[in-house]
Scaffold this motif. Structure first.
Motif, short mmCIF file in Angstrom:
data_model
loop_
_atom_site.label_atom_id
_atom_site.label_comp_id
_atom_site.label_asym_id
_atom_site.label_seq_id
_atom_site.Cartn_x
_atom_site.Cartn_y
_atom_site.Cartn_z
N SER B 141 0.87 -1.18 0.00
CA SER B 141 0.00 0.00 0.00
C SER B 141 0.91 1.22 0.00
CB SER B 141 -0.88 0.04 1.26
OG SER B 141 -1.74 -1.06 1.29
N VAL B 142 0.59 2.19 -0.84
CA VAL B 142 1.39 3.42 -0.91
C VAL B 142 0.57 4.55 -0.31
CG1 VAL B 142 2.43 5.10 -2.48
CG2 VAL B 142 2.77 2.66 -2.88
N ALA B 143 1.19 5.29 0.61
CA ALA B 143 0.50 6.41 1.27
C ALA B 143 1.35 7.66 1.15
CB ALA B 143 0.24 6.08 2.74
N GLY B 144 0.90 8.65 0.40
CA GLY B 144 1.70 9.84 0.16
C GLY B 144 1.12 11.07 0.82
N TYR B 145 2.01 11.89 1.36
CA TYR B 145 1.61 13.11 2.06
C TYR B 145 1.95 14.34 1.20
CZ TYR B 145 1.74 16.76 5.71
OH TYR B 145 1.55 17.92 6.45
N CYS B 146 0.97 15.17 0.96
CA CYS B 146 1.14 16.43 0.23
C CYS B 146 1.77 16.16 -1.14
CB CYS B 146 1.97 17.41 1.07
SG CYS B 146 2.08 19.06 0.38
N THR B 171 -3.97 15.11 1.85
CA THR B 171 -3.94 16.50 1.36
C THR B 171 -3.11 16.62 0.07
OG1 THR B 171 -2.00 17.17 2.62
CG2 THR B 171 -4.10 17.42 3.70
N THR B 172 -3.60 16.00 -0.96
CA THR B 172 -2.86 15.94 -2.23
C THR B 172 -3.51 16.86 -3.27
OG1 THR B 172 -2.11 13.72 -1.78
CG2 THR B 172 -2.19 14.37 -4.09
N PRO B 173 -2.77 17.86 -3.75
CA PRO B 173 -3.37 18.78 -4.72
C PRO B 173 -3.45 18.17 -6.11
CG PRO B 173 -1.08 19.39 -4.33
CD PRO B 173 -1.38 18.22 -3.42
N ILE B 174 -4.54 18.46 -6.81
CA ILE B 174 -4.71 18.04 -8.21
C ILE B 174 -4.90 19.28 -9.08
CG2 ILE B 174 -6.19 16.75 -9.83
CD1 ILE B 174 -4.63 14.93 -7.91
N ASP B 175 -5.75 20.22 -8.61
CA ASP B 175 -5.98 21.46 -9.36
C ASP B 175 -5.09 22.56 -8.75
OD1 ASP B 175 -6.84 23.65 -10.69
OD2 ASP B 175 -8.96 23.47 -10.13
N PHE B 176 -3.94 22.76 -9.37
CA PHE B 176 -2.96 23.70 -8.81
C PHE B 176 -3.40 25.16 -8.97
CE2 PHE B 176 0.72 21.20 -7.42
CZ PHE B 176 0.31 19.94 -7.82
N LEU B 181 -2.52 31.67 -3.54
CA LEU B 181 -1.33 32.49 -3.24
C LEU B 181 -0.10 31.96 -3.95
CD1 LEU B 181 -1.66 33.54 0.51
CD2 LEU B 181 -1.83 34.98 -1.49
N PHE B 182 0.08 30.65 -3.93
CA PHE B 182 1.23 30.07 -4.64
C PHE B 182 1.14 30.41 -6.13
CE2 PHE B 182 1.67 26.84 -1.07
CZ PHE B 182 2.89 27.33 -0.64
N HIS B 299 -9.27 22.88 7.16
CA HIS B 299 -8.66 24.21 7.25
C HIS B 299 -7.22 24.18 6.73
CE1 HIS B 299 -12.17 25.27 9.52
NE2 HIS B 299 -11.95 24.27 10.36
N ASP B 300 -7.02 23.55 5.60
CA ASP B 300 -5.68 23.43 5.04
C ASP B 300 -5.32 24.72 4.31
OD1 ASP B 300 -3.37 22.69 3.65
OD2 ASP B 300 -4.03 20.61 3.46
N HIS B 301 -4.31 25.44 4.82
CA HIS B 301 -3.96 26.72 4.18
C HIS B 301 -2.92 26.53 3.07
CE1 HIS B 301 -0.67 26.10 6.95
NE2 HIS B 301 -0.03 27.15 6.48
N ILE B 302 -2.36 25.31 2.97
CA ILE B 302 -1.35 25.06 1.93
C ILE B 302 -2.01 24.40 0.71
CG2 ILE B 302 0.75 23.75 1.39
CD1 ILE B 302 1.62 24.27 4.29
N VAL B 303 -2.74 23.33 0.97
CA VAL B 303 -3.50 22.68 -0.11
C VAL B 303 -4.98 22.81 0.23
CG1 VAL B 303 -3.90 20.53 -1.37
CG2 VAL B 303 -1.63 21.02 -0.47
N PRO B 304 -5.64 23.89 -0.23
CA PRO B 304 -7.06 24.06 0.10
C PRO B 304 -7.91 22.94 -0.51
CG PRO B 304 -6.24 25.90 -1.24
CD PRO B 304 -5.10 24.95 -1.06
N TYR B 305 -9.06 22.73 0.09
CA TYR B 305 -9.92 21.64 -0.37
C TYR B 305 -10.24 21.76 -1.86
CZ TYR B 305 -13.91 18.54 -0.84
OH TYR B 305 -14.75 17.55 -1.26
#
Lengths: 137, 355
Positions: B141-146, B171-176, B181-182, B299-305
């Protein structure tokens, strides 16, 4: 990678209520307010332009300084950063080669020791505990 | 108790705390850095920036399928193993998982040419081969963070039938484009990524750290005030220092990897549009057929929902779940709230898929 101050640190619930509670609320409000205002300010194009103007200037200065330093080191007959990096790259290639060789050797060794090493490992037969159905998120 | 007595009592408590703050404050300034990452582990493989750890099992009987945690490339993996009793890794070990972690060391100047391909088509598959050799199991099983989640998604989408048995993303972004802000800071109009990478080689960690800090510029100062307020509380101070140490321990990013991420993902948003090509193959999220769990923070301020929510609808899996939990980008995985909310939720999902 800072988060809200509330997320840093452990439990705070045990702190007794006191006269500083108003101050604590004020700090929380100040944090939220400043973050919101700053995010609005940093979200416009002008900020991006200014930020990258500064970054570009710093990069330009670094490149200029690097070139001057390289000329100076060459005059002094000393290796530059680029020379050291190049040696590093060659060392890394040797390291990669060694790793590949080590892997081949350990594969050959594993064939011989496999039965005893496996015997020390935990059994891979665990089953999940029975859970109550209907507890969906 | 009368109002006057109550006021006196509260004042007395505040004076007590002020005295304790004085003593503990001196102790704080004179004590060393907190120990982190204490779960016992073997380093199974190291190659340049790549580190593969195998944590020592804590139970006699483990699940058949081992777990590979893929850490984000910007930060150290010990956030998931802060201290005994406050460690996601320890929780998984006690729950019966055989835990491996793909962690990162700072890439050296010679690694400035690493690309996403190196991470997705070389480092992750090599770790999976090593795990198979170590455990005798071909499933993992692979589990990736951010961004580790992004790498895990890319690997799974490209690996096809040979991919992992289960995929877990945190918390994995798909739509950058939704990372507003980034997006503004890396605006194609003003950000000369070529000049930055060509000048520095690898992107300096200070630059990465500053960009994270700038997302919430007042939070550091507020956290310092909160620390002073709670400095009498040893448990709070210990946890604060562990998280603070981790937050300041940002890694540099390999130059080409950063250039590619900026151009392909931040500017082109190609993972979202389906145009991303890695190693000559187009990344199709629909090709992911494995069971997928995506855990996102409210409330993720780095990778918003808004940036993360597209993973589950787009993967081709029948068995797929999105879980939204209270918390932020870090507190989703580490700390007291994570132990209460996320860790059991993951165990519940992963346990029955690890046999």
């Amino acid at each position: 990678m800072s988060e809200n101050a509330d997320n840093k640190g452990g439990k705070k619930q045990e702190r007794p209520k006191g006269p500083l509670d108003a101050f604590r609320d004020l700090v929380g409000q100040w944090e939220r307010g400043v973050n919101q205002i700053a995010n609005e300010a940093m979200g416009n194009e002008q900020f991006s332009k200014l930020m990258h103007g500064a970054t570009s200037a710093a990069a330009g200065a670094k490149a200029g300084l690097g070139e001057a330093m390289e000329r100076y080191l060459a005059t002094m007959n000393l290796p530059s950063r680029a020379d050291i990096t190049s040696i590093g790259e060659r060392l890394q290639a040797i390291e990669a080669q060694l790793n590949r060789l080590t892997e081949i050797v350990s594969t050959m060794a594993t064939v011989e020791v496999a039965p005893s090493s496996l015997a020390l490992k935990p059994k891979r037969t665990r089953k999940p505990p029975a859970r109550n159905s209907g507890a969906k998120s | 108790m009368s109002a006057a007595q109550d006021t006196v009592e509260r004042l007395r408590r505040e004076v007590d705390l002020a005295i304790q703050r004085g003593f503990k404050g001196v102790n704080y300034l004179t004590s060393g850095a907190p120990e982190v990452g204490q779960s016992r582990k073997d380093v199974l493989a190291t190659r340049g920036t790549m580190r593969l750890y195998h944590y020592h099992p804590l139970v006699d009987e483990v699940y058949r399928v081992p777990v590979l945690i893929v850490m984000a490339t910007t930060n150290r993996g010990y956030i998931l193993d802060l201290a005994p009793g406050n460690s996601f890794v320890e929780y998984l070990l006690k729950a019966g998982y055989d835990v491996f972690m793909l962690d990162w060391a700072a890439p050296v100047p010679a690694e400035k040419s690493l690309r996403i391909e190196d991470y997705v088509l070389d480092f992750i598959p090599e770790c999976i081969r090593r795990i198979a050799k170590e455990t005798g199991e071909t499933d993992v099983s692979v589990a990736g963070y951010c961004f580790g989640g992004v790498l895990s998604v890319l690997y799974t989408a490209l690996a096809g039938e040979e991919g992992p048995k289960n995929l877990v993303c945190f918390t994995t972004p798909i739509d950058f484009k939704q990372m507003k802000l980034f997006q503004n800071w890396s605006s194609q109009k003003h950000f000369d990524v070529d000049r930055l990478v060509d000048t520095y080689g690898n992107v300096p960690p200070e630059m990465i750290h500053t960009s994270f800090e700038m997302l919430r510029p007042a939070s550091r100062a507020a956290a310092q005030v909160t620390l002073w307020d709670n400095i009498w509380n040893d448990e709070f101070v210990r946890a604060y220092r562990q998280l603070d140490r981790w937050g300041n321990d940002t890694l540099p990013l390999a130059g080409e990897y950063f250039r590619q991420t900026t151009k392909e993902l931040m500017w082109g948003n190609k993972l979202f549009t389906g145009e991303l090509v890695i190693g000559g193959k187009r990344v199709d999220l629909g090709a992911i057929r494995q069971p997928v769990l995506h855990v996102v923070a409210e409330h993720d301020h780095i990778v918003p929902y808004e940036a993360a929510r597209h993973l589950i609808p787009r993967v081709g899996s029948k068995d797929k779940t999105e879980v939204i939990l209270k918390g932020g980008h870090v507190s989703l995985l580490a700390g007291a709230n994570a132990a209460r909310r996320m860790w059991p939720k993951l165990d519940e999902w992963l346990g029955e898929r690890s046999i």
